[in-house]
Design a protein around this motif. Structure first.
Motif, PDB file in Angstrom:
ATOM      1  N   ILE A 292       0.628   9.776   2.165  1.00  0.00           N
ATOM      2  CA  ILE A 292       2.087   9.932   2.152  1.00  0.00           C
ATOM      3  C   ILE A 292       2.548  10.701   3.379  1.00  0.00           C
ATOM      4  N   THR A 296       4.714   9.085   6.385  1.00  0.00           N
ATOM      5  CA  THR A 296       6.025   9.678   6.650  1.00  0.00           C
ATOM      6  C   THR A 296       6.179   9.978   8.141  1.00  0.00           C
ATOM      7  N   ILE A 389      -0.030   3.569  -5.832  1.00  0.00           N
ATOM      8  CA  ILE A 389       1.016   4.558  -6.159  1.00  0.00           C
ATOM      9  C   ILE A 389       1.442   5.324  -4.908  1.00  0.00           C
ATOM     10  N   ALA A 390       0.436   5.821  -4.140  1.00  0.00           N
ATOM     11  CA  ALA A 390       0.751   6.607  -2.947  1.00  0.00           C
ATOM     12  C   ALA A 390       1.465   5.767  -1.895  1.00  0.00           C
ATOM     13  N   ILE A 393       5.132   5.072  -2.870  1.00  0.00           N
ATOM     14  CA  ILE A 393       6.008   6.226  -2.611  1.00  0.00           C
ATOM     15  C   ILE A 393       6.363   6.305  -1.129  1.00  0.00           C
ATOM     16  N   SER A 394       5.375   6.124  -0.274  1.00  0.00           N
ATOM     17  CA  SER A 394       5.606   6.210   1.173  1.00  0.00           C
ATOM     18  C   SER A 394       6.520   5.095   1.665  1.00  0.00           C
ATOM     19  N   ARG A 396       8.850   3.555   0.078  1.00  0.00           N
ATOM     20  CA  ARG A 396      10.235   3.792  -0.332  1.00  0.00           C
ATOM     21  C   ARG A 396      10.923   4.778   0.612  1.00  0.00           C
ATOM     22  N   LYS A 400      14.693   4.600   3.192  1.00  0.00           N
ATOM     23  CA  LYS A 400      15.717   5.434   2.578  1.00  0.00           C
ATOM     24  C   LYS A 400      16.904   5.663   3.500  1.00  0.00           C
TER      25      LYS A 400
END
Length: 409
Positions: A292, A296, A389-390, A393-394, A396, A400
């Protein structure tokens, strides 16, 4: 070629403008690599120990054992047992009469489990011989009955197999005996010479194995048995045979396979293995979630690319897909390489045994390992689940603030 996959692959292997991003991505992949390799290796070591422990128990644990649900003994001469005895799927059929008794050798004495076995017990000859630490596994010699005793019983009684003039004296309470002026009259007393000493698990090391005729004379039991032990031929499905036996014998008897005979042992082995797996999985989760952070920073580094792609008409799903695939590639590459290295390590340990136990008087010199295909599926599935899952999340986070990125451009 899928656009998201193509761009993600370019991002994975291309040089970033900020070197820290390359470093963090490498650390994330290294964490998954080490975690996956460690899981495979640790699970294989547990498999190796499990194989050794179970093989020691299986020497004296039959494939199937019949016990009665009512009382301690039963009659083995009824028709269902005669049918089982002649069943072509059985390789050995052993009648067992077992009870505790007092054993004396010279000035030493101890309570032991006397296990009387019929001749079918000796058909598993190779496994029995492998458990012998001294002497031989002989219960009949030149018409004379002999006893094979456990290692703990030999130590406690200081039994000397080379002493041909001293026998083991066995005392068992006589059935129906009333109080007598001479206490010896209340016991059946038989003598037998030891022929060998076996070493297995502690549960069996206080056992003395004798011919069933000797046990019957000692215990005053002419007909009944404590249980029946059955070993099946290779290729026979034990579960199916167990079901057939249960139907044949009815509700008054219980048929146990090896895992049911040693239920506590199997539970301990499985609980220890799963405990270690969960601990290492948590470490692996921490390593994977580093993705993540690296993704990011990659989003920040590629904000101009994202703005250009959106200006050209790329929707949020495509942008999200790029960074989702990027995260999956980092984690799955580390996982696959880690499992491959773990497999190579296991194979080398099996062949060369370069990591020793580091202790004296061990039954084995090196750490045992055993490969199970399910372990690789389990590790791969665990990494895949956490990585999804990880990476989700990243991905999304990457879409943003697309609007703000377009304004910055």
């Amino acid at each position: 070629m899928n656009t998201s996959y193509y761009i993600a692959k370019r991002y994975l292997f291309s040089k970033k403008s900020v070197n820290a991003i390359n470093f963090i991505s490498g650390i994330s992949m290294l964490g998954v690599f080490v975690g996956s390799a460690a899981l495979i290796i640790i699970l294989s070591v547990f498999n190796g120990f499990e194989t050794i422990v179970l093989s020691m128990y299986n020497t004296f644990s039959p494939d199937l054992r019949i016990e009665t649900l009512k009382g301690k003994t039963f009659d083995p001469s009824t028709s269902p047992f005669l049918i089982l005895k002649e069943d072509p799927r059985t390789i050995s059929y052993t009648e067992v009469l077992q009870e505790k008794a007092l054993v004396r050798y010279g000035e030493s004495q101890s309570i032991a489990s006397i296990k009387g076995v019929s001749d079918g017990f000796l058909r598993n000859r190779s496994a029995l011989d492998s458990a012998i630490s001294s002497g031989s596994f002989t219960i009949h010699h030149s018409g004379q009955e002999m006893a094979v005793i456990g290692y703990a019983l030999q130590n406690f009684l200081s039994v000397n197999l080379d002493n041909e003039f001293q026998s083991l004296e066995v005392f068992s309470p006589r059935k129906g005996a009333s109080n007598s002026l001479n206490p010896a009259d209340e016991f059946n007393i038989r003598s037998i010479y030891p022929s060998g000493v076996f070493m297995a698990q502690q549960e069996f090391d206080n056992t003395m194995i004798v011919p069933i005729r000797f046990a019957r004379e000692l215990m005053g039991e002419n007909k009944l048995v404590s249980n029946i032990e059955i070993n099946v031929r290779k290729g026979v499905k034990i579960d199916d045979f167990q079901d057939d036996m249960e139907k044949l014998l009815g509700k008054d008897f219980i048929v146990k396979n090896r895992s049911q005979q040693n239920e506590l042992l199997y539970k301990i082995l499985n609980s220890e293995k799963w405990a270690i797996f969960l601990i290492l999985t948590f470490v692996l989760i921490i390593a994977i979630f580093n993705i993540i952070g690296s993704l990011t920073m990659l989003v920040i580094d590629k904000r101009k690319d994202i703005a250009i792609l959106t200006s050209l008409g790329a929707d949020k799903a495509l942008i999200r897909g790029i960074f989702f695939i990027e995260g999956m590639m980092i984690s799955m590459l580390g996982c696959i390489v880690g499992m491959a290295v773990g497999l190579i390590f296991i194979l080398l340990q099996q062949k060369f045994g370069f990591i020793s136990m580091g202790g004296a008087n061990m039954m084995i010199d090196t750490y045992p390992v055993a490969i199970k295909f399910f372990d690789f599926v389990l590790v791969f599935g665990t990494v895949l689940t956490v990585s999804i899952i990880a990476s989700a999340i990243s991905s999304r986070l990457s879409v943003k603030n697309i609007g703000n990125l377009r304004e910055d451009l």
